[in-house]
Design an enzyme around this catalytic site. Structure first.
Site, short mmCIF file in Angstrom:
data_model
loop_
_atom_site.label_atom_id
_atom_site.label_comp_id
_atom_site.label_asym_id
_atom_site.label_seq_id
_atom_site.Cartn_x
_atom_site.Cartn_y
_atom_site.Cartn_z
N ARG A 27 0.85 -0.91 0.21
CA ARG A 27 -0.02 -0.11 0.06
C ARG A 27 0.88 1.17 0.05
O ARG A 27 0.63 2.09 0.92
CB ARG A 27 -1.07 0.02 1.20
CG ARG A 27 -2.06 -1.13 1.13
CD ARG A 27 -2.98 -0.70 0.22
NE ARG A 27 -3.96 -1.86 -0.15
CZ ARG A 27 -4.97 -2.16 0.48
NH1 ARG A 27 -5.60 -1.34 1.18
NH2 ARG A 27 -5.75 -3.19 -0.02
N ARG A 31 -4.67 5.78 0.46
CA ARG A 31 -5.61 6.77 1.31
C ARG A 31 -4.71 7.74 2.18
O ARG A 31 -5.09 8.66 2.72
CB ARG A 31 -6.52 6.26 1.97
CG ARG A 31 -7.80 5.80 0.81
CD ARG A 31 -8.91 5.16 1.59
NE ARG A 31 -8.41 4.16 2.28
CZ ARG A 31 -9.43 3.04 2.67
NH1 ARG A 31 -10.55 3.15 2.52
NH2 ARG A 31 -8.95 2.02 3.30
N ARG A 40 -8.98 10.45 -5.96
CA ARG A 40 -10.17 9.37 -5.47
C ARG A 40 -11.20 10.31 -5.46
O ARG A 40 -12.49 9.84 -5.43
CB ARG A 40 -9.99 8.67 -4.18
CG ARG A 40 -9.24 7.35 -4.43
CD ARG A 40 -10.12 6.32 -4.93
NE ARG A 40 -10.84 5.79 -4.01
CZ ARG A 40 -12.45 5.65 -3.96
NH1 ARG A 40 -12.89 6.38 -4.80
NH2 ARG A 40 -12.98 4.85 -3.18
N ASP A 76 -5.66 -3.72 -7.66
CA ASP A 76 -6.28 -4.62 -6.70
C ASP A 76 -6.30 -6.00 -7.02
O ASP A 76 -6.38 -6.63 -8.19
CB ASP A 76 -7.66 -3.85 -6.31
CG ASP A 76 -7.87 -4.29 -4.82
OD1 ASP A 76 -7.62 -3.87 -3.95
OD2 ASP A 76 -8.46 -5.72 -4.76
N TYR A 153 -12.44 -14.72 -0.97
CA TYR A 153 -13.36 -13.61 -1.35
C TYR A 153 -14.46 -13.86 -2.29
O TYR A 153 -15.83 -13.45 -1.98
CB TYR A 153 -12.58 -12.26 -2.05
CG TYR A 153 -12.01 -11.25 -1.10
CD1 TYR A 153 -12.62 -10.27 -0.46
CD2 TYR A 153 -10.71 -11.45 -1.03
CE1 TYR A 153 -12.17 -9.50 0.43
CE2 TYR A 153 -10.07 -10.50 -0.04
CZ TYR A 153 -10.69 -9.69 0.59
OH TYR A 153 -10.06 -8.74 1.37
#
Ligand code: CP3
Length: 345
Positions: A27, A31, A40, A76, A153
């Site tokens: 990462r 963010r 974003r 991702d 997932y």
């Protein structure tokens, strides 16, 4: 084109001596960076991933600003899940959600075939653009989700604490489980090979949630599929095999493959490396929460890990998992500087 083979990150992956310990972060973009938040505010997450110019920009944003020794592709692990038609969405603040999860053997049979060049060509285009911008100076790390983590997932439909749907499916639908993981492994192999062909110099396989499994279950239900992914990649390209909560699984993960094994902060780097054997490189393993602490604590944390590595060739410095959104950017920069400074030889 690829990066120069003597780049410190690539040398460390091959366990060759380097002038300092190379660093990159999981990462690396995200963010905690105001530049990323600005982009974003105007684009959805999947939209950003699918616009090669924007995705290349996000990939490159932290590189100069942080002074890292490798870039990590902005994408991702769930992108290859989208063409399976299960209804993938990223909901703001809540992460990924799958509308039609895999819950029965018939759901596996129904999954369509995926042509990666067709469905994920936008990722390869991002890789080409990043490579062009980096020249031969800095390595670019591509990545994909490992078969277990992607399957979890698909089956859970999102994040999970106990992975009960996944663990039930694994045993109740053994044949369908193996068919599903084999399908994911094949797509993942093609996807990583495509990233390498487009200019990625190394690839990381994220098995982020595999630490939920008992070693015997890993051996039976996961290892053959993860091994197939690594075995299918071109020889000579460094591969990083990463998971979290994997203390008991690390020897089996090494068996499955990877020239570098990722360690999280729950294990001690020195004794774990000795236990795995020094014939494999290691990556890690600062607790990302340390980046919320004062600079002196960050320095102490980084120093402790470098001491554990003991200057041995084959250590890539990283966090044990991704940078938290709450992290001050100056702390991230300070970590990278202090690792370079303390490891310089
Ligand atoms: O490391 C990097 O900088 C490269 C980019 C990258 C992202 N996701 C961007 C991203 C990588 C390597 C990933 C991998 C990923 N994605 C993993 C494995 C690594 C890990 O964290 O264990 C997993 C499990 C995912 C799935 C995922 N994607 C989750 C759970 C979330 C939401 C929660 C969160 O932490 O943000 C995402 C969204 C995501 N992927 C964001 C980013 C920058 C945030 C999206 C946003 O802007 O809201």
């Amino acid at each position: 084109m690829h990066a120069r083979p003597d780049a410190p990150f690539l040398r460390a992956c091959r366990r060759e001596p380097t002038p300092f310990t190379p660093v990159w972060l999981m990462r690396q973009a995200g963010r905690y960076m105001p530049e990323y938040r600005a982009l974003r505010a105007r684009h959805g997450f999947l939209e950003l991933c699918k616009q090669p110019e924007a995705a290349a920009e996000v990939t490159l944003q932290p590189v100069e600003r942080l002074g890292v020794d490798a870039a990590i592709l902005f994408a991702d692990i769930l992108l290859p899940v989208e063409p399976l038609g299960v209804g993938l969405e990223f909901t703001r603040g809540e992460g990924p959600h799958i509308a039609r999860p895999v819950r029965a053997a018939a759901d596996v049979t129904r999954l369509p075939a995926v042509d990666v060049a067709d469905a994920l060509g936008y990722v390869f285009e991002t890789v080409r653009q990043v490579r062009k911008a980096l020249g031969d100076r800095l390595p670019l790390i591509g990545f994909a989700g490992a078969p277990f983590t992607l399957a979890s997932y698909l089956i859970e439909g999102g994040a999970s604490r106990d992975f009960l749907h996944t663990k039930r499916f694994m045993r109740a639908e053994r044949a369908a489980w193996h068919a599903l993981l084999a399908r994911i492994a094949a797509v993942t192999g093609d996807y990583l090979a495509g990233q390498i062909a487009a200019g990625a110099d190394a690839v990381q396989l994220f098995d982020s949630w595999v630490g939920t499994l008992a070693p015997d279950d890993y051996r039976e239900f996961v290892l053959p599929h993860t091994r197939a992914v690594f075995a299918g990649l071109p020889a000579g390209v460094p591969t990083i095999h990463f998971g979290t909560g994997t203390a008991a699984l690390l020897p089996l993960m090494k068996e499955a493959g990877g020239t570098v094994i990722g360690l999280d902060w729950r294990v001690e780097l020195g004794s774990t490396w000795a236990r795995l054997g020094h014939d494999v490189a290691v990556q890690g393993n600062l607790d990302p929460a340390v980046l919320l602490a004062a600079p002196a604590d960050i320095r102490a944390g980084a120093g402790a890990i470098l001491a554990q590595a003991g200057g041995r060739a084959g250590h890539v410095f990283n966090l044990g998992h991704g940078v938290h959104a709450e992290t001050p950017v100056e702390h991230v920069r300070a970590l990278i500087d202090v690792v370079h400074e303390m490891s310089a030889r």
